[in-house]
Design a protein around this motif. Structure first.
Motif, PDB file in Angstrom:
ATOM      1  N   GLY A 100       0.830  -1.193   0.000  1.00 48.66           N
ATOM      2  CA  GLY A 100       0.000   0.000   0.000  1.00 48.66           C
ATOM      3  C   GLY A 100       0.868   1.248   0.000  1.00 48.66           C
ATOM      4  N   MET A 101       0.511   2.190  -0.808  1.00 45.35           N
ATOM      5  CA  MET A 101       1.195   3.487  -0.802  1.00 45.35           C
ATOM      6  C   MET A 101       0.141   4.570  -0.886  1.00 45.35           C
ATOM      7  SD  MET A 101       4.592   2.992  -3.143  1.00 45.35           S
ATOM      8  CE  MET A 101       4.945   4.720  -3.098  1.00 45.35           C
ATOM      9  N   THR A 102       0.355   5.623  -0.156  1.00 47.44           N
ATOM     10  CA  THR A 102      -0.557   6.753  -0.198  1.00 47.44           C
ATOM     11  C   THR A 102       0.211   7.977  -0.651  1.00 47.44           C
ATOM     12  OG1 THR A 102      -0.078   7.426   2.060  1.00 47.44           O
ATOM     13  CG2 THR A 102      -1.839   5.806   1.774  1.00 47.44           C
ATOM     14  N   ARG A 103      -0.483   9.033  -0.921  1.00 52.43           N
ATOM     15  CA  ARG A 103       0.190  10.266  -1.327  1.00 52.43           C
ATOM     16  C   ARG A 103       1.112  10.776  -0.235  1.00 52.43           C
ATOM     17  NH1 ARG A 103      -4.315  13.679  -4.692  1.00 52.43           N
ATOM     18  NH2 ARG A 103      -4.474  12.144  -6.334  1.00 52.43           N
ATOM     19  N   GLY A 104       0.825  10.400   0.982  1.00 51.54           N
ATOM     20  CA  GLY A 104       1.649  10.849   2.095  1.00 51.54           C
ATOM     21  C   GLY A 104       2.769   9.893   2.467  1.00 51.54           C
ATOM     22  N   ALA A 105       2.977   8.839   1.691  1.00 51.20           N
ATOM     23  CA  ALA A 105       4.003   7.861   2.024  1.00 51.20           C
ATOM     24  C   ALA A 105       5.391   8.506   1.963  1.00 51.20           C
ATOM     25  CB  ALA A 105       3.944   6.674   1.056  1.00 51.20           C
ATOM     26  N   THR A 106       6.176   8.326   2.995  1.00 52.03           N
ATOM     27  CA  THR A 106       7.517   8.922   3.029  1.00 52.03           C
ATOM     28  C   THR A 106       8.419   8.331   1.959  1.00 52.03           C
ATOM     29  OG1 THR A 106       8.215   7.331   4.696  1.00 52.03           O
ATOM     30  CG2 THR A 106       7.403   9.454   5.489  1.00 52.03           C
ATOM     31  N   SER A 107       8.166   7.092   1.566  1.00 47.96           N
ATOM     32  CA  SER A 107       9.013   6.467   0.551  1.00 47.96           C
ATOM     33  C   SER A 107       8.879   7.147  -0.807  1.00 47.96           C
ATOM     34  CB  SER A 107       8.695   4.982   0.439  1.00 47.96           C
ATOM     35  OG  SER A 107       7.358   4.808   0.072  1.00 47.96           O
ATOM     36  N   LEU A 108       7.777   7.874  -1.021  1.00 50.73           N
ATOM     37  CA  LEU A 108       7.613   8.571  -2.293  1.00 50.73           C
ATOM     38  C   LEU A 108       8.640   9.682  -2.463  1.00 50.73           C
ATOM     39  CD1 LEU A 108       3.729   8.827  -2.526  1.00 50.73           C
ATOM     40  CD2 LEU A 108       5.242   7.409  -3.905  1.00 50.73           C
ATOM     41  N   ASN A 109       9.226  10.129  -1.376  1.00 45.25           N
ATOM     42  CA  ASN A 109      10.213  11.202  -1.425  1.00 45.25           C
ATOM     43  C   ASN A 109      11.634  10.694  -1.250  1.00 45.25           C
ATOM     44  OD1 ASN A 109       8.138  13.146  -1.618  1.00 45.25           O
ATOM     45  ND2 ASN A 109       7.821  12.995   0.587  1.00 45.25           N
ATOM     46  N   ASP A 110      11.844   9.403  -1.314  1.00 45.26           N
ATOM     47  CA  ASP A 110      13.151   8.820  -1.066  1.00 45.26           C
ATOM     48  C   ASP A 110      13.896   8.615  -2.386  1.00 45.26           C
ATOM     49  OD1 ASP A 110      15.368   7.399  -0.271  1.00 45.26           O
ATOM     50  OD2 ASP A 110      14.250   5.978   0.962  1.00 45.26           O
ATOM     51  N   PHE A 111      14.952   9.368  -2.579  1.00 42.94           N
ATOM     52  CA  PHE A 111      15.733   9.273  -3.818  1.00 42.94           C
ATOM     53  C   PHE A 111      16.277   7.861  -4.030  1.00 42.94           C
ATOM     54  CE2 PHE A 111      19.846   9.355  -5.961  1.00 42.94           C
ATOM     55  CZ  PHE A 111      19.446   9.824  -7.208  1.00 42.94           C
ATOM     56  N   LYS A 112      16.677   7.183  -2.932  1.00 44.02           N
ATOM     57  CA  LYS A 112      17.234   5.834  -3.059  1.00 44.02           C
ATOM     58  C   LYS A 112      16.221   4.881  -3.700  1.00 44.02           C
ATOM     59  CE  LYS A 112      18.447   5.288   1.198  1.00 44.02           C
ATOM     60  NZ  LYS A 112      18.990   4.759   2.456  1.00 44.02           N
ATOM     61  N   LEU A 113      14.948   5.045  -3.372  1.00 44.79           N
ATOM     62  CA  LEU A 113      13.917   4.184  -3.951  1.00 44.79           C
ATOM     63  C   LEU A 113      13.824   4.395  -5.455  1.00 44.79           C
ATOM     64  CD1 LEU A 113      11.642   2.143  -3.449  1.00 44.79           C
ATOM     65  CD2 LEU A 113      10.119   4.076  -3.102  1.00 44.79           C
ATOM     66  N   TYR A 114      13.828   5.651  -5.882  1.00 44.69           N
ATOM     67  CA  TYR A 114      13.785   5.949  -7.313  1.00 44.69           C
ATOM     68  C   TYR A 114      15.034   5.434  -8.021  1.00 44.69           C
ATOM     69  CZ  TYR A 114       9.747   8.952  -6.558  1.00 44.69           C
ATOM     70  OH  TYR A 114       8.507   9.422  -6.245  1.00 44.69           O
ATOM     71  N   ALA A 115      16.190   5.643  -7.424  1.00 46.92           N
ATOM     72  CA  ALA A 115      17.441   5.195  -8.030  1.00 46.92           C
ATOM     73  C   ALA A 115      17.461   3.670  -8.146  1.00 46.92           C
ATOM     74  CB  ALA A 115      18.628   5.689  -7.212  1.00 46.92           C
ATOM     75  N   TYR A 116      17.040   2.982  -7.095  1.00 45.27           N
ATOM     76  CA  TYR A 116      17.003   1.515  -7.130  1.00 45.27           C
ATOM     77  C   TYR A 116      16.072   1.036  -8.242  1.00 45.27           C
ATOM     78  CZ  TYR A 116      15.962  -3.278  -5.879  1.00 45.27           C
ATOM     79  OH  TYR A 116      15.780  -4.630  -5.929  1.00 45.27           O
ATOM     80  N   HIS A 117      14.885   1.600  -8.302  1.00 41.94           N
ATOM     81  CA  HIS A 117      13.922   1.209  -9.337  1.00 41.94           C
ATOM     82  C   HIS A 117      14.512   1.434 -10.724  1.00 41.94           C
ATOM     83  CE1 HIS A 117      10.140   0.536 -11.367  1.00 41.94           C
ATOM     84  NE2 HIS A 117      10.330   1.674 -11.995  1.00 41.94           N
TER      85      HIS A 117
END
Length: 123
Positions: A100-117
């Motif tokens: 589950g992810m919401t607009r308020g999920a902190t992971s949405l602002n995590d650069f490492k998550l985007y870089a990993y993806h």
């Protein structure tokens, strides 16, 4: 692993149990060894595909496959949806990964998550 085997054995013999769904906080059928190593290097995460855990993961999957009532593996923590299937000797178990992810999920602002993806899906 022994505790899992004991529970599966009991459920296999219990006529009131028709199907077994296994829930895991992390996916068992998601990561290649390369993707798992990238996650380990980025974040120290140890996923099932990592070289340190591959033997234990295979043993667990074999244990699950031995019980015909095992039908589904459900897991999360990946910030995506995925379906997979593991087959052994003609018998398959389906896997669903969802988080589950919401607009308020902190992971949405995590650069490492985007870089990993990006690294795992684009390189």
């Amino acid at each position: 692993l022994e505790a899992v085997k004991q529970h599966l054995s009991a459920w296999a013999e219990d006529d009131t149990v028709a199907h077994v769904a296994v829930v895991s906080s992390l996916p068992l059928l998601m990561h290649t060894d390369w993707a798992a190593e990238i996650a380990y290097q980025f974040d120290g995460e140890q996923y099932s595909g990592h070289a340190m855990l591959q033997n234990a993961t295979v043993q667990l999957l074999q244990c699950l496959m031995e019980v015909p009532k095992t039908k589904l593996l459900v897991s999360g923590d990946m910030h995506l949806f995925a379906q997979a299937r593991a087959c052994l000797k003609g018998r398959c178990v389906h896997s669903v990964v969802t988080s589950g992810m919401t607009r308020g999920a902190t992971s949405l602002n995590d650069f490492k998550l985007y870089a990993y993806h990006f690294i795992v899906t684009r390189l």
